[in-house]
Structures are given as C-alpha cells and as structure tokens.
Design a protein around this motif. Structure first.
Motif, PDB file in Angstrom:
ATOM      1  N   PRO A  35     -11.662   7.490 -23.269  1.00  0.00           N
ATOM      2  CA  PRO A  35     -12.941   7.554 -22.883  1.00  0.00           C
ATOM      3  C   PRO A  35     -13.414   8.856 -22.156  1.00  0.00           C
ATOM      4  O   PRO A  35     -12.572   9.325 -21.394  1.00  0.00           O
ATOM      5  CB  PRO A  35     -13.529   6.324 -22.272  1.00  0.00           C
ATOM      6  CG  PRO A  35     -12.265   5.866 -21.652  1.00  0.00           C
ATOM      7  CD  PRO A  35     -11.058   6.438 -22.439  1.00  0.00           C
ATOM      8  N   THR A  36     -14.642   9.220 -22.500  1.00  0.00           N
ATOM      9  CA  THR A  36     -15.141  10.471 -21.729  1.00  0.00           C
ATOM     10  C   THR A  36     -16.046  10.161 -20.704  1.00  0.00           C
ATOM     11  O   THR A  36     -16.254  10.788 -19.806  1.00  0.00           O
ATOM     12  CB  THR A  36     -16.012  11.453 -22.573  1.00  0.00           C
ATOM     13  OG1 THR A  36     -17.049  10.650 -23.244  1.00  0.00           O
ATOM     14  CG2 THR A  36     -15.209  11.850 -23.972  1.00  0.00           C
ATOM     15  N   SER A  42     -26.135  -3.163 -19.222  1.00  0.00           N
ATOM     16  CA  SER A  42     -26.539  -4.575 -19.172  1.00  0.00           C
ATOM     17  C   SER A  42     -25.554  -5.348 -18.057  1.00  0.00           C
ATOM     18  O   SER A  42     -25.042  -6.327 -18.111  1.00  0.00           O
ATOM     19  CB  SER A  42     -26.533  -5.213 -20.321  1.00  0.00           C
ATOM     20  OG  SER A  42     -27.399  -5.065 -21.167  1.00  0.00           O
ATOM     21  N   GLY A  43     -25.203  -4.619 -16.881  1.00  0.00           N
ATOM     22  CA  GLY A  43     -24.188  -5.280 -15.806  1.00  0.00           C
ATOM     23  C   GLY A  43     -22.874  -5.126 -16.235  1.00  0.00           C
ATOM     24  O   GLY A  43     -21.984  -5.638 -15.538  1.00  0.00           O
ATOM     25  N   LYS A  44     -22.444  -4.664 -17.229  1.00  0.00           N
ATOM     26  CA  LYS A  44     -21.011  -4.598 -17.699  1.00  0.00           C
ATOM     27  C   LYS A  44     -20.667  -3.071 -17.873  1.00  0.00           C
ATOM     28  O   LYS A  44     -21.431  -2.210 -18.253  1.00  0.00           O
ATOM     29  CB  LYS A  44     -20.810  -5.411 -19.047  1.00  0.00           C
ATOM     30  CG  LYS A  44     -21.136  -6.789 -18.992  1.00  0.00           C
ATOM     31  CD  LYS A  44     -20.847  -7.579 -20.146  1.00  0.00           C
ATOM     32  CE  LYS A  44     -20.874  -8.862 -20.046  1.00  0.00           C
ATOM     33  NZ  LYS A  44     -20.801  -9.705 -21.316  1.00  0.00           N
ATOM     34  N   ALA A  45     -19.533  -2.702 -17.636  1.00  0.00           N
ATOM     35  CA  ALA A  45     -18.929  -1.478 -17.593  1.00  0.00           C
ATOM     36  C   ALA A  45     -18.588  -1.239 -19.164  1.00  0.00           C
ATOM     37  O   ALA A  45     -17.873  -2.132 -19.884  1.00  0.00           O
ATOM     38  CB  ALA A  45     -17.451  -1.389 -16.945  1.00  0.00           C
ATOM     39  N   GLU A  46     -18.936  -0.188 -19.757  1.00  0.00           N
ATOM     40  CA  GLU A  46     -18.783   0.249 -21.270  1.00  0.00           C
ATOM     41  C   GLU A  46     -18.076   1.380 -21.217  1.00  0.00           C
ATOM     42  O   GLU A  46     -18.525   2.442 -20.508  1.00  0.00           O
ATOM     43  CB  GLU A  46     -20.182   0.328 -21.903  1.00  0.00           C
ATOM     44  CG  GLU A  46     -20.807  -0.880 -21.989  1.00  0.00           C
ATOM     45  CD  GLU A  46     -20.481  -1.797 -23.242  1.00  0.00           C
ATOM     46  OE1 GLU A  46     -19.791  -1.219 -24.331  1.00  0.00           O
ATOM     47  OE2 GLU A  46     -20.844  -2.960 -23.231  1.00  0.00           O
ATOM     48  N   LEU A  47     -16.893   1.725 -21.834  1.00  0.00           N
ATOM     49  CA  LEU A  47     -16.287   2.844 -22.178  1.00  0.00           C
ATOM     50  C   LEU A  47     -17.157   3.689 -23.160  1.00  0.00           C
ATOM     51  O   LEU A  47     -17.559   3.142 -24.407  1.00  0.00           O
ATOM     52  CB  LEU A  47     -14.878   2.712 -22.427  1.00  0.00           C
ATOM     53  CG  LEU A  47     -13.926   1.878 -21.774  1.00  0.00           C
ATOM     54  CD1 LEU A  47     -12.551   1.713 -21.991  1.00  0.00           C
ATOM     55  CD2 LEU A  47     -13.724   2.457 -20.267  1.00  0.00           C
ATOM     56  N   ILE A  48     -17.263   4.843 -22.838  1.00  0.00           N
ATOM     57  CA  ILE A  48     -17.984   5.719 -23.879  1.00  0.00           C
ATOM     58  C   ILE A  48     -17.058   6.790 -24.432  1.00  0.00           C
ATOM     59  O   ILE A  48     -16.285   7.497 -23.757  1.00  0.00           O
ATOM     60  CB  ILE A  48     -19.199   6.601 -23.014  1.00  0.00           C
ATOM     61  CG1 ILE A  48     -19.839   5.702 -22.408  1.00  0.00           C
ATOM     62  CG2 ILE A  48     -19.825   7.698 -24.033  1.00  0.00           C
ATOM     63  CD1 ILE A  48     -20.748   4.902 -23.249  1.00  0.00           C
TER      64      ILE A  48
END
Length: 50
Positions: A35-36, A42-48
């Motif tokens: 992920p970059t 929404s309160g959660k870690a998201e990998l981009i």
C-alpha cells in the motif's frame, strides 16, 4: 555453508510442494504492490493502493 543452506531450501521447497498437493493449494504468483498509504476511514484503518 552454502551447501547446507541450499539443502534447507530444497527441503523447504519439497515440503511446500507436498502441502500444496495435499490441500489443493495453488498460486497465481501475482506480485502485489505494498500500500502507498494508510488512512482512517469511519474509525478503521484502510490500506490505500495505487
């Protein structure tokens, strides 16, 4: 020393092959880019990914 390492690599390769055959595991050998960035959505870690 190199022969010992190569022997261990061969042993590992054979064990992985046996495991894959036993459980029907396959791989498409696709390379996945890391992920970059990581964002909080929404309160959660998201990998981009790009």
């Amino acid at each position: 020393m190199e022969a010992e390492i190569l022997s261990r690599i061969d042993d590992y390769t054979e064990k992985v092959k046996a495991f894959n055959q036993k459980y029907g595991v396959i791989s498409d050998c696709m390379m996945i880019n890391p992920p970059t960035a990581i964002k909080c959505i929404s309160g959660k870690a998201e990998l981009i990914n790009p």
